[in-house]
Design a protein around this motif. Structure first.
Motif, PDB file in Angstrom:
ATOM      1  N   TYR A   1       0.833  -1.201   0.000  1.00 23.65           N
ATOM      2  CA  TYR A   1       0.000   0.000   0.000  1.00 23.65           C
ATOM      3  C   TYR A   1       0.874   1.259   0.000  1.00 23.65           C
ATOM      4  CZ  TYR A   1      -3.522   3.404   1.438  1.00 23.65           C
ATOM      5  OH  TYR A   1      -4.349   4.502   1.501  1.00 23.65           O
ATOM      6  N   LYS A   2       1.924   1.264   0.825  1.00 26.00           N
ATOM      7  CA  LYS A   2       2.846   2.401   0.856  1.00 26.00           C
ATOM      8  C   LYS A   2       3.533   2.583  -0.496  1.00 26.00           C
ATOM      9  CE  LYS A   2       3.977   2.412   5.787  1.00 26.00           C
ATOM     10  NZ  LYS A   2       5.045   2.167   6.778  1.00 26.00           N
ATOM     11  N   GLN A   3       3.916   1.475  -1.122  1.00 23.37           N
ATOM     12  CA  GLN A   3       4.543   1.538  -2.441  1.00 23.37           C
ATOM     13  C   GLN A   3       3.556   2.079  -3.478  1.00 23.37           C
ATOM     14  OE1 GLN A   3       6.749  -2.010  -3.718  1.00 23.37           O
ATOM     15  NE2 GLN A   3       6.834  -2.624  -1.562  1.00 23.37           N
ATOM     16  N   LEU A   4       2.289   1.681  -3.362  1.00 19.34           N
ATOM     17  CA  LEU A   4       1.253   2.173  -4.269  1.00 19.34           C
ATOM     18  C   LEU A   4       1.117   3.685  -4.169  1.00 19.34           C
ATOM     19  CD1 LEU A   4      -1.264   1.792  -6.164  1.00 19.34           C
ATOM     20  CD2 LEU A   4      -2.589   1.484  -4.066  1.00 19.34           C
ATOM     21  N   LEU A   5       1.061   4.207  -2.955  1.00 23.32           N
ATOM     22  CA  LEU A   5       0.938   5.648  -2.758  1.00 23.32           C
ATOM     23  C   LEU A   5       2.133   6.405  -3.323  1.00 23.32           C
ATOM     24  CD1 LEU A   5      -0.489   5.743   0.868  1.00 23.32           C
ATOM     25  CD2 LEU A   5      -1.742   6.156  -1.259  1.00 23.32           C
ATOM     26  N   LYS A   6       3.321   5.886  -3.066  1.00 26.18           N
ATOM     27  CA  LYS A   6       4.546   6.522  -3.561  1.00 26.18           C
ATOM     28  C   LYS A   6       4.561   6.538  -5.093  1.00 26.18           C
ATOM     29  CE  LYS A   6       9.566   6.274  -3.087  1.00 26.18           C
ATOM     30  NZ  LYS A   6      10.687   5.567  -2.462  1.00 26.18           N
ATOM     31  N   ALA A   7       4.213   5.426  -5.712  1.00 28.48           N
ATOM     32  CA  ALA A   7       4.199   5.343  -7.171  1.00 28.48           C
ATOM     33  C   ALA A   7       3.113   6.237  -7.767  1.00 28.48           C
ATOM     34  CB  ALA A   7       3.982   3.891  -7.611  1.00 28.48           C
ATOM     35  N   LEU A   8       1.970   6.332  -7.095  1.00 30.51           N
ATOM     36  CA  LEU A   8       0.872   7.177  -7.579  1.00 30.51           C
ATOM     37  C   LEU A   8       1.265   8.653  -7.530  1.00 30.51           C
ATOM     38  CD1 LEU A   8      -2.003   6.975  -8.656  1.00 30.51           C
ATOM     39  CD2 LEU A   8      -2.818   7.111  -6.301  1.00 30.51           C
ATOM     40  N   LYS A   9       1.909   9.058  -6.439  1.00 30.91           N
ATOM     41  CA  LYS A   9       2.380  10.449  -6.326  1.00 30.91           C
ATOM     42  C   LYS A   9       3.379  10.770  -7.426  1.00 30.91           C
ATOM     43  CE  LYS A   9       1.683  10.891  -1.352  1.00 30.91           C
ATOM     44  NZ  LYS A   9       2.297  10.998  -0.030  1.00 30.91           N
ATOM     45  N   LYS A  10       4.265   9.842  -7.701  1.00 26.17           N
ATOM     46  CA  LYS A  10       5.271  10.056  -8.742  1.00 26.17           C
ATOM     47  C   LYS A  10       4.613  10.138 -10.121  1.00 26.17           C
ATOM     48  CE  LYS A  10       9.561   8.192 -10.587  1.00 26.17           C
ATOM     49  NZ  LYS A  10      10.560   7.136 -10.500  1.00 26.17           N
ATOM     50  N   ALA A  11       3.683   9.233 -10.405  1.00 23.83           N
ATOM     51  CA  ALA A  11       3.038   9.192 -11.722  1.00 23.83           C
ATOM     52  C   ALA A  11       2.152  10.403 -11.979  1.00 23.83           C
ATOM     53  CB  ALA A  11       2.215   7.915 -11.872  1.00 23.83           C
ATOM     54  N   CYS A  12       1.494  10.896 -10.949  1.00 24.34           N
ATOM     55  CA  CYS A  12       0.567  12.028 -11.103  1.00 24.34           C
ATOM     56  C   CYS A  12       1.271  13.371 -11.024  1.00 24.34           C
ATOM     57  CB  CYS A  12      -0.540  11.959 -10.065  1.00 24.34           C
ATOM     58  SG  CYS A  12      -1.671  10.580 -10.335  1.00 24.34           S
ATOM     59  N   GLY A  13       2.456  13.403 -10.474  1.00 27.29           N
ATOM     60  CA  GLY A  13       3.221  14.641 -10.388  1.00 27.29           C
ATOM     61  C   GLY A  13       2.698  15.586  -9.323  1.00 27.29           C
ATOM     62  N   LYS A  14       3.261  16.773  -9.316  1.00 25.18           N
ATOM     63  CA  LYS A  14       2.930  17.766  -8.295  1.00 25.18           C
ATOM     64  C   LYS A  14       1.565  18.399  -8.507  1.00 25.18           C
ATOM     65  CE  LYS A  14       7.736  18.797  -7.371  1.00 25.18           C
ATOM     66  NZ  LYS A  14       8.807  19.774  -7.364  1.00 25.18           N
ATOM     67  N   GLU A  15       0.973  18.207  -9.681  1.00 27.28           N
ATOM     68  CA  GLU A  15      -0.329  18.801  -9.988  1.00 27.28           C
ATOM     69  C   GLU A  15      -1.467  18.137  -9.216  1.00 27.28           C
ATOM     70  OE1 GLU A  15      -0.646  21.469 -11.880  1.00 27.28           O
ATOM     71  OE2 GLU A  15       1.485  21.490 -12.324  1.00 27.28           O
TER      72      GLU A  15
END
Length: 184
Positions: A108-122
């Motif tokens: 779950y933590k890895q999912l959140l980290k990857a989602l933040k990276k993929a979606c960017g700062k926007e």
């Protein structure tokens, strides 16, 4: 992984510590980690979520043209092992397909980290508390709800633009034949 995705105008979650976490327009999703889930499932899910066109353009209600990244929206992720509840036998759910707590928490933590990276700062990505009882409040926009399961998601990397445009035109034609006003 199983995920229930809702398009929201706003959502919030409150846990044991009574801290309220809020988002505006975007996604609220509930996600469950299965026993056989791996980092590959995270990649599949994050790729789908970051590119999914589930938001309409202005003035069109039934027109799915924009992603959460396009609208600079928010995401509220809620861990929810009960999505693996099997009700086929008896009157109590069986959760045998859900991953053990520690393995699920790590993915779950890895999912959140990857989602933040993929979606960017926007895109703002927030989360509920893993393994805790939470109160979730949401205003569903539509209603618009999808169910995703990584084992069922098509593994194609990119879809041809012509195919997407043809689908959009066919979708609009179908809605028009059904009498749905596209300009509502």
């Amino acid at each position: 992984m199983r995920l229930v995705l809702q398009r929201e105008t706003k959502a919030s979650v409150k846990g044991k510590k009574k801290v309220m976490i809020k988002i505006g327009r975007g996604y609220l999703f509930y996600v469950a980690i299965g026993q056989d889930d791996t980092e590959e499932d995270i990649d599949i899910l994050v790729n789908k979520l970051s590119k999914l066109r589930f938001f309409p353009k202005k003035g069109k209600v039934h027109d799915f043209q924009s992603s959460v990244v396009d609208i600079k929206g928010s995401i509220l992720a809620i861990p929810n092992y009960t999505l693996y509840g099997d009700l086929n036998d008896g009157n109590r759910p069986y959760f045998g397909e859900a991953a053990r707590s520690e393995a699920a928490k790590d993915l779950y933590k890895q999912l959140l980290k990857a989602l933040k990276k993929a979606c960017g700062k926007e895109v703002t990505v927030k989360t509920g508390a893993f393994g805790e009882f939470m109160e979730v409040t949401a205003t569903n926009d539509g209603p618009a709800t999808l169910v995703l399961e990584t084992g069922l998601i098509d593994h194609m990397e990119e879809q041809d633009e012509e195919v997407e445009e043809e689908f959009a035109e066919n979708f609009d034609d179908m809605l028009e034949r059904l009498g749905v006003d596209l300009n509502v």
